[in-house]
Design a protein around this motif. Structure first.
Motif, PDB file in Angstrom:
ATOM      1  N   LEU A  86      -2.198   3.911  -9.846  1.00 14.97           N
ATOM      2  CA  LEU A  86      -3.454   3.246 -10.202  1.00 14.97           C
ATOM      3  C   LEU A  86      -4.365   3.067  -8.981  1.00 14.97           C
ATOM      4  N   LEU A  87      -3.764   2.760  -7.825  1.00 16.07           N
ATOM      5  CA  LEU A  87      -4.545   2.626  -6.597  1.00 16.07           C
ATOM      6  C   LEU A  87      -5.176   3.962  -6.220  1.00 16.07           C
ATOM      7  N   LEU A  88      -4.386   5.017  -6.313  1.00 12.58           N
ATOM      8  CA  LEU A  88      -4.882   6.350  -5.980  1.00 12.58           C
ATOM      9  C   LEU A  88      -6.000   6.765  -6.930  1.00 12.58           C
ATOM     10  N   PHE A  89      -5.813   6.534  -8.228  1.00 12.09           N
ATOM     11  CA  PHE A  89      -6.847   6.853  -9.209  1.00 12.09           C
ATOM     12  C   PHE A  89      -8.139   6.087  -8.916  1.00 12.09           C
ATOM     13  N   SER A  90      -8.009   4.810  -8.622  1.00  6.64           N
ATOM     14  CA  SER A  90      -9.186   3.975  -8.397  1.00  6.64           C
ATOM     15  C   SER A  90     -10.003   4.467  -7.216  1.00  6.64           C
ATOM     16  N   PHE A  91      -9.329   4.844  -6.132  1.00  2.00           N
ATOM     17  CA  PHE A  91     -10.081   5.315  -4.964  1.00  2.00           C
ATOM     18  C   PHE A  91     -10.619   6.726  -5.160  1.00  2.00           C
ATOM     19  N   MET A  92     -10.030   7.472  -6.073  1.00  2.00           N
ATOM     20  CA  MET A  92     -10.646   8.746  -6.446  1.00  2.00           C
ATOM     21  C   MET A  92     -11.983   8.505  -7.132  1.00  2.00           C
ATOM     22  N   ASP A 151       5.993   4.705  -9.969  1.00  2.00           N
ATOM     23  CA  ASP A 151       5.431   3.534  -9.283  1.00  2.00           C
ATOM     24  C   ASP A 151       3.958   3.435  -9.678  1.00  2.00           C
ATOM     25  N   TRP A 152       3.693   2.712 -10.757  1.00  2.10           N
ATOM     26  CA  TRP A 152       2.346   2.657 -11.313  1.00  2.10           C
ATOM     27  C   TRP A 152       1.332   2.021 -10.374  1.00  2.10           C
ATOM     28  N   PRO A 153       1.688   1.004  -9.579  1.00  5.89           N
ATOM     29  CA  PRO A 153       0.689   0.484  -8.624  1.00  5.89           C
ATOM     30  C   PRO A 153       0.122   1.558  -7.703  1.00  5.89           C
ATOM     31  N   THR A 154       0.980   2.487  -7.234  1.00  5.29           N
ATOM     32  CA  THR A 154       0.502   3.568  -6.374  1.00  5.29           C
ATOM     33  C   THR A 154      -0.431   4.502  -7.138  1.00  5.29           C
ATOM     34  N   SER A 165       2.561   0.462  -1.089  1.00  4.53           N
ATOM     35  CA  SER A 165       2.910  -0.118  -2.378  1.00  4.53           C
ATOM     36  C   SER A 165       4.411  -0.376  -2.492  1.00  4.53           C
ATOM     37  N   VAL A 166       5.218   0.608  -2.156  1.00  5.58           N
ATOM     38  CA  VAL A 166       6.672   0.481  -2.333  1.00  5.58           C
ATOM     39  C   VAL A 166       7.268  -0.541  -1.370  1.00  5.58           C
ATOM     40  N   LEU A 167       6.830  -0.524  -0.112  1.00  8.72           N
ATOM     41  CA  LEU A 167       7.398  -1.435   0.886  1.00  8.72           C
ATOM     42  C   LEU A 167       6.614  -2.737   1.010  1.00  8.72           C
ATOM     43  N   GLN A 168       5.553  -2.872   0.203  1.00  5.40           N
ATOM     44  CA  GLN A 168       4.746  -4.096   0.204  1.00  5.40           C
ATOM     45  C   GLN A 168       4.252  -4.458   1.615  1.00  5.40           C
ATOM     46  N   LEU A 169       3.672  -3.475   2.283  1.00 11.65           N
ATOM     47  CA  LEU A 169       3.172  -3.699   3.637  1.00 11.65           C
ATOM     48  C   LEU A 169       1.861  -4.473   3.590  1.00 11.65           C
ATOM     49  N   PRO A 170       1.653  -5.401   4.507  1.00 12.12           N
ATOM     50  CA  PRO A 170       0.374  -6.125   4.563  1.00 12.12           C
ATOM     51  C   PRO A 170      -0.732  -5.204   5.065  1.00 12.12           C
ATOM     52  N   PHE A 171      -1.856  -5.212   4.374  1.00 18.78           N
ATOM     53  CA  PHE A 171      -2.942  -4.289   4.704  1.00 18.78           C
ATOM     54  C   PHE A 171      -3.479  -4.544   6.108  1.00 18.78           C
ATOM     55  N   GLY A 172      -3.792  -5.802   6.402  1.00 16.22           N
ATOM     56  CA  GLY A 172      -4.342  -6.126   7.711  1.00 16.22           C
ATOM     57  C   GLY A 172      -3.345  -5.912   8.831  1.00 16.22           C
ATOM     58  N   THR A 203      -6.971 -11.459   1.028  1.00 11.68           N
ATOM     59  CA  THR A 203      -6.438 -12.099  -0.174  1.00 11.68           C
ATOM     60  C   THR A 203      -5.103 -11.484  -0.559  1.00 11.68           C
ATOM     61  N   ASP A 204      -4.428 -12.146  -1.495  1.00 13.34           N
ATOM     62  CA  ASP A 204      -3.154 -11.645  -2.012  1.00 13.34           C
ATOM     63  C   ASP A 204      -3.322 -10.966  -3.369  1.00 13.34           C
ATOM     64  N   TRP A 205      -4.561 -10.725  -3.772  1.00 11.25           N
ATOM     65  CA  TRP A 205      -4.804 -10.057  -5.041  1.00 11.25           C
ATOM     66  C   TRP A 205      -4.146  -8.676  -4.999  1.00 11.25           C
ATOM     67  N   PRO A 206      -3.328  -8.300  -5.990  1.00 12.96           N
ATOM     68  CA  PRO A 206      -2.679  -6.976  -5.976  1.00 12.96           C
ATOM     69  C   PRO A 206      -3.694  -5.864  -5.743  1.00 12.96           C
ATOM     70  N   ARG A 207      -3.398  -5.012  -4.789  1.00 16.84           N
ATOM     71  CA  ARG A 207      -4.362  -3.993  -4.392  1.00 16.84           C
ATOM     72  C   ARG A 207      -4.761  -3.077  -5.539  1.00 16.84           C
ATOM     73  N   GLU A 208      -3.783  -2.688  -6.365  1.00 15.55           N
ATOM     74  CA  GLU A 208      -4.103  -1.769  -7.448  1.00 15.55           C
ATOM     75  C   GLU A 208      -5.005  -2.421  -8.492  1.00 15.55           C
ATOM     76  N   VAL A 209      -4.833  -3.732  -8.726  1.00 16.00           N
ATOM     77  CA  VAL A 209      -5.681  -4.427  -9.697  1.00 16.00           C
ATOM     78  C   VAL A 209      -7.096  -4.561  -9.151  1.00 16.00           C
ATOM     79  N   ALA A 210      -7.222  -4.974  -7.897  1.00 17.53           N
ATOM     80  CA  ALA A 210      -8.541  -5.087  -7.281  1.00 17.53           C
ATOM     81  C   ALA A 210      -9.264  -3.745  -7.282  1.00 17.53           C
TER      82      ALA A 210
END
Length: 422
Positions: free
Chosen positions: A73-79, A68-71, A177-184, A257-264
């Motif tokens: 990439l998100l984890l790497f970015s916050f590191m 699951d690359w979005p997860t 990421s997997v379940l596409q949960l809304p952040f807010g 926003t709806d911008w993909p979290r991992e891309v942002a």
């Protein structure tokens, strides 16, 4: 029994070889490695993925698609974001500012718990414990306060606080990421039980059984000669401001926003790597590469195991007995049990394929994270605090941790149960 027998005989040698690899990998997750081999959990997961591909059960292309690359990439970015804050001296600066407040023992304990919980909701709970533990231990030794309740409060608060958002810890990132949960939406539901759990932690440490004895415990006169090593990077206001602006911007993007979290998050990490003072290799040196390898290896092994159909058949057999994994009760038991058996991330990876919807994701995120406080080995954050405390001569064993961890975990899980059933 006939149905079980038919299920067992319907699988070929490749399937059972995958099962053997799966069992060995998760045995490594339980033990922290494999006997007589110089392997940690990341090494075991990587070798498991190699074994699956070596069997011919998955091609390299299929293995890549299993991650699951979005997860990741998100984890790497916050590191990278956390590395920026650490190199800017932010964590140490904040902890020392809190320590300098003219507060009594219980008020100071509450301030440390609140600080650790709040920081862990945005940054990694492991990083918060790594940065704050030496400073908190030094503070207690200098003030002649018993450091044990303060350090236990720090570890538990970091775990609890990280449950408040979908970026507070790796397992929450995965679930979101997997379940596409809304952040807010997740944050609004998670904040109340998390805040109440932090309050319960503070109350237990301040006034619970044994609190008076802990408060009366004095430090030896020479304790100040054995201060733990601390992260003494000078506070850099500019680098810290950069990191805080990026982190705040990302939170706003995730919320509105709806911008993909991992891309942002990748864009934010890229902005931080554009620096004239901090070399990119220095920042990247603080990225937890073994954790990323652990994620990728487990994705491959779990996908291979799922392809055998055995997991789905086991879940179907449980459902036939009236035990539905997605129901709150079974999910609570499975989340707490597996999180303390194989650790949070592997537990979530095992359970996620069988869950759907916001409520299941919210429950799993809260339960798997809060369960990390139950036992000393239930969370890497706990082990970080204990290891750094030992370097200062402060010994915290599993019994001391259990006196706080077990009741606080049970009370916090009870709060989650009540909140989810309102």
């Amino acid at each position: 029994m006939d149905r079980v027998a038919r299920t067992m005989t319907s699988h070929d040698l490749t399937d059972w070889s995958i099962v053997a690899i799966f069992v060995l990998v998760y045995l490594g997750m339980i033990l922290g490695g494999l006997p007589r081999l110089k392997l940690d959990r990341s090494g075991v997961a990587l070798l498991g993925a190699i074994g699956v591909m070596g069997l011919g059960a998955m091609s390299t292309e299929q293995a890549a698609r299993a991650v699951d690359w979005p997860t990741v990439l998100l984890l790497f970015s916050f590191m990278v974001v956390s590395a920026q804050m650490r190199l800017g001296g932010f964590y140490t600066f904040v902890t020392r500012q809190v320590a300098a407040l003219p507060l009594g023992r219980n008020a100071l304990l509450g301030a440390i718990i609140a600080t650790a919980g709040a920081l862990s909701a945005v940054f990694s709970n492991d990083i918060i414990c790594l940065a704050m533990t030496p400073v908190v231990a030094q503070l207690c030794l200098q003030r002649r306060l018993n450091p044990v309740p303060f350090l236990l409060g720090l570890a538990c608060a970091a775990n609890i606080g990280s449950a408040a958002t979908l970026i507070g810890n790796p397992q929450n990132m995965l679930i979101g990421s997997v379940l596409q949960l809304p952040f807010g939406g997740y944050m609004r539901q998670a904040l109340p039980p998390v805040a109440l759990s932090l309050l319960v932690l503070w109350a237990w440490l301040a006034w619970g059984p044994g609190a008076r004895a802990q408060a009366r415990a004095d430090q030896p006169a020479d304790s100040g000669n054995h201060l733990p090593p601390s992260d003494d990077r000078p506070f850099d206001a500019w680098q810290t401001t950069k990191g805080l602006v990026v982190a705040a911007t990302l939170m706003a993007v995730f919320m509105f926003t709806d911008w993909p979290r991992e891309v942002a998050a990748l864009v934010g990490a890229g902005v931080l790597l554009l620096s004239r003072r901090l070399h990119s290799s220095h920042v990247m040196g603080f990225v937890d590469w073994p954790l990323l390898v652990l994620f990728m290896g487990l994705f491959v092994v779990n996908h291979a195991f799922g392809s055998t159909g055995l997991a789905a058949q086991a879940v179907a057999l449980l459902a036939a007995q009236g035990v539905h994994l997605a129901d709150p009760g079974p999910l609570f038991v499975a989340g707490v049990g597996l999180s303390n058996l194989v650790s949070n991330v592997p537990a979530v990876m095992l359970l996620l394929p069988h869950l759907k919807g916001f409520e299941a994701g919210l429950t799993l995120a809260l339960v798997s994270t809060l369960a990390g406080n139950l036992l000393l080995v239930g969370s890497i954050a706990n082990l970080i605090v204990v290891d750094l405390a030992q370097k200062s001569g402060v010994m915290i064993d599993w019994r001391l941790h259990a006196r706080v961890g077990v009741p606080v975990t049970l009370l916090s899980l009870a709060l989650v149960w009540v909140w989810l059933n309102l």
